[in-house]
Scaffold this motif. Structure first.
Motif, PDB file in Angstrom:
ATOM      1  N   LYS A   2      33.332  31.303  -3.626  1.00  0.00           N
ATOM      2  CA  LYS A   2      34.425  32.098  -4.177  1.00  0.00           C
ATOM      3  C   LYS A   2      33.931  32.955  -5.334  1.00  0.00           C
ATOM      4  CE  LYS A   2      38.260  31.023  -1.900  1.00  0.00           C
ATOM      5  NZ  LYS A   2      37.628  30.327  -0.771  1.00  0.00           N
ATOM      6  N   ASN A   3      33.031  32.409  -6.136  1.00  0.00           N
ATOM      7  CA  ASN A   3      32.484  33.179  -7.256  1.00  0.00           C
ATOM      8  C   ASN A   3      31.803  34.446  -6.772  1.00  0.00           C
ATOM      9  OD1 ASN A   3      32.901  30.412  -8.068  1.00  0.00           O
ATOM     10  ND2 ASN A   3      31.848  30.927  -9.963  1.00  0.00           N
ATOM     11  N   TRP A  72      39.280  29.131 -10.153  1.00  0.00           N
ATOM     12  CA  TRP A  72      39.894  29.195  -8.832  1.00  0.00           C
ATOM     13  C   TRP A  72      40.878  28.054  -8.666  1.00  0.00           C
ATOM     14  CZ3 TRP A  72      41.317  31.975  -4.961  1.00  0.00           C
ATOM     15  CH2 TRP A  72      41.634  31.393  -3.731  1.00  0.00           C
ATOM     16  N   GLU A  74      42.835  26.209  -6.108  1.00  0.00           N
ATOM     17  CA  GLU A  74      42.837  26.033  -4.650  1.00  0.00           C
ATOM     18  C   GLU A  74      44.255  25.934  -4.114  1.00  0.00           C
ATOM     19  OE1 GLU A  74      41.156  26.025  -1.061  1.00  0.00           O
ATOM     20  OE2 GLU A  74      39.875  25.880  -2.830  1.00  0.00           O
ATOM     21  N   GLU A  77      45.842  29.279  -4.338  1.00  0.00           N
ATOM     22  CA  GLU A  77      44.960  30.344  -3.847  1.00  0.00           C
ATOM     23  C   GLU A  77      44.979  31.528  -4.829  1.00  0.00           C
ATOM     24  OE1 GLU A  77      46.178  31.017   0.320  1.00  0.00           O
ATOM     25  OE2 GLU A  77      44.177  30.233   0.779  1.00  0.00           O
ATOM     26  N   ALA A  79      42.794  33.258  -8.090  1.00  0.00           N
ATOM     27  CA  ALA A  79      41.626  33.363  -8.977  1.00  0.00           C
ATOM     28  C   ALA A  79      42.047  34.033 -10.272  1.00  0.00           C
ATOM     29  CB  ALA A  79      40.522  34.172  -8.307  1.00  0.00           C
TER      30      ALA A  79
END
Length: 328
Positions: A2-3, A72, A74, A77, A79
């Motif tokens: 994700k990063n 993040w 989860e 969802e 960021a």
């Protein structure tokens, strides 16, 4: 993972934004934003309009982006990305070229969208606009900076000392520290007045009434957490009253900003209600002898003095132009 995805998305967005700074048209940024009410859609056209009013042509823009923090969620969802944006403009000013730079700090909230990502919210640090309750209490407690006897004693001492105001040292300090913080001083969340105070003190403007926070103008180095300072050193409206109201420095209010010099100070009242919440220091002039300023909070380098492209600016904005003495 994700990063990496988020870094690629953020870099692509700011490349698109850099192009918008150049053209003055942010419309193509809509694909990155869910909300078209984001302030950026007002600021970019305002900046372009200001350049046109100054007869300046933007020849080049460049943007550097640093991701300061990433989180993040989860479950949601979502960021949350903290970003520092450093933007530089190169202008054509008649036969000359000028440069300007700023550093914006943003907090972006980003969610998945149709196989890619979309910004649902962008919070941007702006020039101080409203007083906190504590700041109001500070300013309501201030007198005129000292008794008449104290004022006369200060002036008597300074007539003997003959402090010359070194405007070139003001400029050098402002140019050195505009985009960072001198570790010898406390860093404030709203840092504009602290920065201006440091600049004019670098020009040998003498401190006044050290030790009483509600009087004078001073900073006392005590070693980090033990530092102390007057309200006028760090609070915008308090510095405005120190410059204009206590008789120590004989700072003069002028009507035309073109009468100012390097090292002079401009105070900003965004709402026109008599409370000044931003200060800048003059470091240069354009070809029409109009001031260019350096500032903190939104770190700004050789910015046009009016600030009409600031998020904080309103049609009610008022200014005070303080001409500091050449000798104290």
């Amino acid at each position: 993972m994700k990063n990496q995805e988020m870094e690629a998305f953020v870099q692509a967005y700011f490349r698109g934004k850099n192009h918008a700074w150049l053209t003055g048209d942010p419309e193509h940024l809509f694909e990155w934003h869910r909300s078209h009410e984001d302030l950026i859609f007002r600021e970019i056209p305002a900046h372009h309009k200001l350049c046109q009013a100054r007869n300046m042509r933007t020849k080049k823009t460049s943007t550097d982006v640093a991701i300061v923090a990433f989180d993040w969620d989860e479950k949601r969802e979502l960021a949350t990305v903290e970003v520092a944006e450093r933007i530089q403009w190169i202008y054509r000013d008649g036969a000359n070229y000028e440069d300007e730079a700023r550093i914006y700090r943003h907090v972006l909230e980003i969610t998945p969208y149709h196989g890619n990502w979309q910004i649902i919210r962008c919070r941007t640090q702006v020039e101080g606009k409203h007083h906190s309750q504590s700041a109001e209490m500070i300013e309501n407690s201030l007198g005129n900076g000292g008794s008449e006897d104290e004022n006369q004693e200060f002036l008597k001492q300074n007539r003997t000392r003959k402090h010359l105001y070194d405007r070139m040292q003001v400029m050098k300090y402002a140019e050195k520290w505009w985009d960072r913080f001198n570790p010898g001083y406390r860093k404030f969340e709203v840092d504009c007045t602290n920065f201006v105070s440091q600049c004019i003190h670098a020009g040998r403007a003498p401190m006044v009434h050290m030790g009483n926070r509600s009087k004078g103008w001073w900073y006392q180095h005590g070693g980090g957490a033990n530092d102390n300072w007057s309200y006028s050193w760090s609070v915008a409206n308090s510095l405005r009253w120190f410059l204009g109201g206590n008789g120590h420095w004989h700072a003069t209010i002028v009507e035309d900003p073109r009468e100012l010099k390097i090292g002079d100070v401009i105070c900003y009242d965004w709402d026109g209600d008599g409370h000044f919440t931003h200060n800048t220091v003059i470091v240069a002039f354009d070809v029409y002898n109009r001031p260019l300023v350096n500032a903190h909070t939104v770190e700004s380098h050789r910015r046009y003095w009016e600030y009409r492209d600031s998020y904080a600016w309103t049609e009610n904005t008022k200014y005070l132009f303080f001409q500091l003495p050449d000798q104290f």
